[in-house]
Design an enzyme around this catalytic site. Structure first.
Site, PDB file in Angstrom:
ATOM      1  N   HIS A 177      -6.351 -33.678   4.781  1.00  0.00           N
ATOM      2  CA  HIS A 177      -5.778 -34.963   5.160  1.00  0.00           C
ATOM      3  C   HIS A 177      -6.338 -35.440   6.493  1.00  0.00           C
ATOM      4  O   HIS A 177      -6.437 -36.638   6.747  1.00  0.00           O
ATOM      5  CB  HIS A 177      -4.254 -34.858   5.173  1.00  0.00           C
ATOM      6  CG  HIS A 177      -3.713 -34.821   3.787  1.00  0.00           C
ATOM      7  ND1 HIS A 177      -2.576 -34.151   3.436  1.00  0.00           N
ATOM      8  CD2 HIS A 177      -4.193 -35.356   2.648  1.00  0.00           C
ATOM      9  CE1 HIS A 177      -2.374 -34.298   2.139  1.00  0.00           C
ATOM     10  NE2 HIS A 177      -3.348 -35.017   1.643  1.00  0.00           N
TER      11      HIS A 177
ATOM     12  N   CYS B 269      -2.735 -64.955  -3.967  1.00  0.00           N
ATOM     13  CA  CYS B 269      -2.367 -64.331  -2.686  1.00  0.00           C
ATOM     14  C   CYS B 269      -2.042 -62.847  -2.839  1.00  0.00           C
ATOM     15  O   CYS B 269      -1.581 -62.218  -1.900  1.00  0.00           O
ATOM     16  CB  CYS B 269      -1.201 -65.076  -2.034  1.00  0.00           C
ATOM     17  SG  CYS B 269       0.268 -65.115  -3.059  1.00  0.00           S
TER      18      CYS B 269
ATOM     19  N   ASP C  28       2.729 -58.512  -8.040  1.00  0.00           N
ATOM     20  CA  ASP C  28       3.845 -58.476  -8.982  1.00  0.00           C
ATOM     21  C   ASP C  28       3.391 -58.774 -10.399  1.00  0.00           C
ATOM     22  O   ASP C  28       3.879 -58.170 -11.354  1.00  0.00           O
ATOM     23  CB  ASP C  28       4.922 -59.478  -8.556  1.00  0.00           C
ATOM     24  CG  ASP C  28       5.833 -58.859  -7.514  1.00  0.00           C
ATOM     25  OD1 ASP C  28       6.258 -57.714  -7.726  1.00  0.00           O
ATOM     26  OD2 ASP C  28       6.093 -59.505  -6.484  1.00  0.00           O
TER      27      ASP C  28
ATOM     28  N   GLU D 193       3.925 -65.017 -10.764  1.00  0.00           N
ATOM     29  CA  GLU D 193       3.906 -63.546 -10.726  1.00  0.00           C
ATOM     30  C   GLU D 193       4.725 -62.938 -11.857  1.00  0.00           C
ATOM     31  O   GLU D 193       4.931 -61.734 -11.909  1.00  0.00           O
ATOM     32  CB  GLU D 193       4.383 -63.027  -9.362  1.00  0.00           C
ATOM     33  CG  GLU D 193       5.620 -63.669  -8.822  1.00  0.00           C
ATOM     34  CD  GLU D 193       5.910 -63.319  -7.353  1.00  0.00           C
ATOM     35  OE1 GLU D 193       5.260 -62.421  -6.795  1.00  0.00           O
ATOM     36  OE2 GLU D 193       6.814 -63.943  -6.779  1.00  0.00           O
TER      37      GLU D 193
END
Ligand code: PEP
Ligand code: MG
Length: 822
Positions: A450, A757, A710, A686
Site C-alpha cells: 500500500h 457531469c 448514478d 440519472e
C-alpha cells in the site's frame, strides 16, 4: 505440485555476473523441457523491471507474464553458485531459483523458500552442499509451515459451503476486507478453512493468516440464525472477485531510459512509483516505541485500550477523508482496510485476555500485533505477506496512543529531499508532501504494498525492496531516483545529471503545455466546440476552477453546504456562498443543483426514517418536495444570487414528469415572490425512466446534465458504493453509452443542449466518446480540466463521432476500454 528432481538442479556453478547466472538458470529449464530458449530474454527483461533478490543469498528470476506462451510446462530450476554472484551492490546470491510458471503450482516451492529465508544456517548449507538431495529436501515444496496460531473453536450445527477464489485474486487485504464486511452483515458465526488452517471469517487478521491464493478452494462453515444467507452472500461475493483490483506487478515502465546505462554506482530495487527525482538523500528514522510490561489494573488498562482503539479509528477516518480528497476513493480505501483491522474482534480479544492477566494495555497490544504480523508475513502469497506492513502500521498507530508518545513529525526535513527508509508505513507515506519529498527508497516492501500504491497516487517517484545497502549511503549526497526503472544512482556525474534533468523537463513539458493552454477553448480540429466546466462543492473552489481553465461551473453540489454541520445553512448563508461564486466566476455560467441528499449522503439534523434501499428512496428532489423548510430557503437564495451572475437551476434525481412539474412550480412561486427574472431550469438525467422519456422531458426543461455516476448504478443495477462491484460499475459500459445517446436524441428533438457531469466526463476516453455522441458540455473535477481540453483539441469531431459509434457497437465495458483512442 512440482517435484524437484536432480534434473532441475545444477551445483557448483560459476557466473561472473547476474546475467550469466540468470542464463544458467534458464538453460537448466530449457534442458528439462520447461521453456523455449526465448524465455531467457524474458527473464532478463523482468529483472530489469524488478529486482528478484529475495534475501539470504537467494534470488528467483522469472520471465514476464506476457511471455507465458514460451513456457512448455511449469517448472523451477535451482542453480548453486558457492562463490556467490553480485546481484545488486551489496546483494550476493548463492542460490538462484529460476521459475517458469504457467500457473500457481510453483507456490509450494516458494513457500519452502520463505522458510529458508528466515533460516540463515539452512541457506548457507544449501549454498555449498555437494548433494542434490539436500536441495530437494530443503526446497522440495512440502508446503508452508504449519499454523502456529490457535485455531478458532468448532461451531455448533454448522452449514457448509465450498467456494473457489478467482484465479489471481488471493485473499489479500482488499478482498479480505470485503469478505469480512459481507460476513459481518450477518449474525451467524463463520469459519473459513484452507490448507489445514481455520480462521474466523469475521476477523480480518485471522483470514489473512490463511494465506489463500487465487484459485484456492475455501471451506466455509456457518452457524446461526442466518447461516444460509451468509453463505449465499459470501459465495456471490467470492465469485465476483471480492472487489479485488488487478494490482499491477510493476508500474508503468518508461519508454526510454532516463539515465545513461553506463551510470556509475546504481542500486537496484523494485520500481514502485514512476517518475524521476533528483535531490539530496535524507535518512528517515521512524520513531521506535518501547513498551515495558508493567503490571496494571485490568479495568483501568482496558479503558485505556478501548479509548486508544476509538482514537485510532477517528484518526483513520480522518486519514481516509484526506486521502480521498487528495487522490480518490480507490486509493484511500487502503485506510478502510486498516479500520477493518481495528474492528477485528479476535485481535481485540487476544489483547483483552492479556490485559485481564494484569499486563499493561500497551504491552498486551504490542504482543498481540507482533504475533499476528509475524504470522501474516509467513504467507506464501506475496500479496498477503505484504499486508503484514498494513497490520504493523495499524498496530503502531494504536501503540503510539497507548504509549502516549508523539509521532515524530520532526523526522521529515524542511528542504526537498529523497528519503531513504528501512520501510515506510502507509500512514507515513500518506503524510508525505510531494513538494518536500521528491522521492523515496525503502529497504523492504514490494510493488503491490500500500505504501507503493499511495506513492503512485501522490505522484511521488519511489523504489521499494532496494536492500539494506541503501542504509549505508551518506546523508546529504546527491542522487537520481528513477522510480520507473527502480534504480537509484548515487553521486551522478555532471553528464548524468544533465540527462536526467532533460528527461524531467520533457515530462514536465507535456503537463506544462496542457496547463499553458488551459484557457484556450476545447475547439476540436474541425472547429466543433465543447464547453469544459467544473464540478465544485465549495465557494472557494469557483476561483480555483477558473484558474484551472474551467469555462464555468457545470455542477455545484450544494449538499456540501449542508453536510458537516448541526443545523441547515440559512437562506442568507446560502446566498453569501452562491454570490461569492458568481463573483469569482465573473460572468461565466454557474449551474446550481438543488439539494441532493439521501442515498449515500445523510445529514445529522435531518433524521430520516431508515430505508432498506436509500438509493431508491426519498432522495434528491423527492426529499426537497417533501421538505419545503429546506427547499424554499434554498430556492430563494439561488434566485437572489441569480441577479449577481448567470445562474441556472438544476434538479437532481428527476424520474417522473410529475416531480419535474412540482419542482418547477415551487421555483416559479419563489421567483414571482422575489420579483426576479426567470433563469434556465434543467434536470440531472440519472434515472433510466428519464432517459427513456427524454423527448418528453426536453419539452419541459431547458437543458439536461447526465449524471453518469448514478445513471450507471441504476442502469446496471449495481450500487455505486459497493466495494465488491466497484470494477464493474463502469460508466463506459455500452448500456450506459446507449442511454446517453438516447438522451441526446431526445434533447435534440426539442432543440435542447446536453451536458455530462458524472465521472466519465473527466476521463479523456470518456470525453471523446461523449463529444462524439453529441454532448456539448463536459463538467468534471478541477484537476482533469487542462488535460481533457488538450485532448479534445487534438482530434476532429468527425473522428470522435466515428469513435463513439465504435464504442456504441461494443458488447462490454472492457471492449470499449480496449478501443485504440483516435
Ligand atoms: C452523478 O450522479 O453522476 C452526479 C454527477 O451526481 P452525484 O455524483 O453528486 O450523485
Ligand atoms: Mg447523482
Amino acid at each position: 505440485m512440482i517435484q524437484l528432481t536432480s534434473q532441475n538442479i545444477q551445483l557448483q556453478a560459476q557466473a561472473k555476473n547476474k546475467e550469466e547466472a540468470i542464463r544458467a538458470a534458464g538453460r537448466v529449464l530449457i534442458n528439462a523441457g520447461n521453456i523455449a530458449p526465448g524465455y531467457i530474454e524474458s527473464m532478463l527483461g523482468r529483472e530489469e523491471q524488478a529486482n528478484t533478490y529475495l534475501g539470504n543469498g537467494i534470488a528467483i528470476p522469472h520471465g514476464m507474464g506476457k511471455d507465458r506462451e514460451l513456457i512448455h510446462k511449469t517448472g523451477v530450476s535451482v542453480v548453486q553458485f558457492p562463490d556467490g554472484v553480485e546481484w545488486n551492490p551489496g546483494q550476493i546470491v548463492r542460490i538462484v531459483v529460476g521459475i517458469a510458471a504457467k500457473s500457481d503450482e510453483h507456490l509450494s516451492i516458494l513457500a519452502a523458500l520463505t522458510e529458508v529465508l528466515d533460516d540463515t544456517a539452512t541457506a548457507d548449507r544449501l549454498a555449498c552442499t555437494n548433494d542434490p538431495a539436500d536441495i530437494i529436501r530443503g526446497l522440495g515444496g512440502n508446503g508452508a509451515k504449519p499454523a502456529t496460531a490457535e485455531t478458532p473453536g468448532d461451531l455448533p450445527n454448522p452449514q457448509y459451503l465450498e467456494v473457489q477464489l478467482r484465479p489471481g485474486a488471493g485473499l489479500h487485504a482488499r478482498p479480505a476486507t470485503n469478505f469480512v464486511h459481507i460476513a459481518n452483515e450477518f449474525q451467524s458465526e463463520l469459519r473459513v478453512s484452507f490448507g489445514g488452517k481455520t480462521a474466523n471469517g469475521k476477523a480480518m487478521a485471522s483470514l489473512l493468516k490463511l494465506g489463500a491464493q487465487g484459485g484456492a478452494t475455501l471451506h466455509l462453515s456457518a452457524s446461526g440464525p442466518d447461516a444460509d444467507a451468509v453463505l449465499a452472500a459470501l459465495k456471490e461475493g467470492v465469485e465476483s472477485g471480492l472487489g479485488d483490483e488487478d494490482e499491477k506487478e510493476t508500474p508503468v515502465i518508461a519508454e526510454r531510459a532516463s539515465v545513461p546505462e553506463s551510470s556509475g554506482r546504481a542500486i537496484g530495487g523494485v520500481a514502485a512509483s514512476p517518475g524521476l527525482a533528483i535531490g539530496r538523500l535524507h535518512h528517515f528514522r521512524a520513531d521506535h516505541i518501547v513498551v515495558k510490561d508493567t503490571p496494571g489494573d485490568p479495568d483501568v488498562e482496558w479503558g485505556k485500550f478501548r479509548d486508544a482503539i476509538e482514537s485510532a479509528k477517528g484518526q483513520l477516518e480522518d486519514v481516509y477523508d484526506s486521502m480521498k480528497a487528495r487522490v480518490g476513493k480507490n486509493e484511500a480505501s487502503i485506510f478502510r482496510a486498516h479500520l477493518a483491522f481495528l474492528a477485528d474482534a479476535e485481535l481485540a480479544g487476544e489483547a483483552t485476555a492479556l490485559i485481564e492477566a494484569r499486563h499493561s494495555a500497551a504491552w498486551s497490544w504490542q504482543q498481540t500485533i507482533e504475533r499476528r504480523v509475524a504470522e501474516v508475513r509467513q504467507a506464501s502469497d506475496h500479496h498477503i505477506a505484504a499486508r503484514a506492513a498494513d497490520l504493523h502500521d495499524v498496530g503502531q498507530r494504536v501503540l503510539r496512543l497507548l504509549a502516549e508518545t508523539e509521532h515524530s513529525e520532526a523526522a521529515l526535513p524542511d528542504q526537498p529531499c529523497i528519503l531513504i527508509a528501512a520501510d515506510l508505513t502507509p500512514s507515513d507515506t500518506a503524510k508525505l508532501d510531494p513538494q518536500r519529498i521528491l522521492g523515496f527508497v525503502t529497504v523492504a516492501g514490494g510493488p503491490t504494498s500500500h505504501t507503493a500504491i499511495i506513492a503512485r497516487s501522490l505522484d511521488i517517484p519511489a523504489i521499494v525492496g532496494a536492500g539494506a545497502a541503501v542504509l549505508e549511503l551518506t546523508e546529504g549526497i546527491t542522487c537520481i531516483l528513477d522510480g520507473t526503472s527502480g534504480s537509484l544512482y548515487t553521486e551522478p556525474s555532471a553528464a548524468e545529471l544533465e540527462s536526467a534533468r532533460a528527461f524531467q523537463v520533457d515530462m514536465q513539458r507535456q503537463r506544462d503545455e496542457e496547463n499553458f493552454a488551459r484557457y484556450q477553448p476545447a475547439l476540436m480540429t474541425d472547429g466543433h466546440r465543447i464547453e469544459v466546466v467544473a464540478n465544485i462543492g465549495k465557494a472557494a473552489e469557483a476561483a480555483t476552477a477558473v484558474d484551472a481553465g474551467a469555462e464555468g461551473v457545470g455542477l455545484l453540489r450544494t449538499e456540501f453546504l449542508f453536510l458537516e454541520r448541526n443545523t441547515p445553512p440559512t437562506e442568507d448563508d446560502q446566498f453569501e456562498a452562491y454570490s461569492e461564486m458568481t463573483r469569482a466566476l465573473n460572468g461565466l455560467p454557474l449551474i446550481i443543483r438543488t439539494l441532493d441528499i439521501g442515498g449515500d449522503k445523510v445529514v445529522p439534523y435531518l433524521p430520516q426514517p431508515k430505508e432498506d434501499n436509500p438509493f431508491l428512496g426519498v432522495r434528491g428532489i423527492r426529499l426537497c418536495l417533501r421538505k419545503p423548510e429546506l427547499f424554499l430557503p434554498q430556492l430563494r437564495a439561488i434566485f437572489r444570487a441569480s441577479v449577481t451572475g448567470p445562474v441556472k437551476i438544476m434538479f437532481p434525481m428527476i424520474a417522473t414528469l410529475e416531480d419535474l412539474r412540482a419542482a418547477k412550480e415551487v421555483a416559479e412561486q419563489v421567483r414571482a415572490e422575489l420579483g426576479v427574472p426567470p433563469v434556465e431550469i434543467g434536470i440531472m438525467v440519472e434515472v433510466p425512466s428519464t432517459v427513456v422519456m427524454a423527448a418528453e422531458f426536453a419539452q419541459e426543461c431547458d437543458f439536461f446534465s447526465i449524471g453518469t455516476n448514478d445513471l450507471t448504478q441504476y442502469v446496471l443495477a449495481m450500487d455505486r458504493m459497493h466495494a465488491a462491484l466497484a470494477k464493474q460499475v463502469d460508466g463506459l459500459h455500452p448500456a450506459v453509452l446507449r442511454m446517453i445517446e438516447q438522451t441526446v436524441r431526445g434533447a435534440e428533438s426539442a432543440g435542447k443542449w446536453v451536458g455530462v457531469c458524472g465521472g466519465v466526463a473527466g476521463d479523456p476516453r470518456g470525453a471523446v466518446i461523449l463529444a462524439g455522441l453529441g454532448v456539448t458540455e463536459l463538467s468534471m473535477s478541477i484537476p482533469s480540466i487542462a488535460a481533457v481540453k488538450a485532448h479534445l483539441r487534438g482530434i476532429s469531431h468527425a473522428k470522435a463521432k466515428a469513435f463513439a459509434k465504435q464504442a456504441l457497437a461494443c458488447k462490454t465495458a472492457n471492449e470499449v476500454r480496449a478501443l485504440p483512442l483516435p
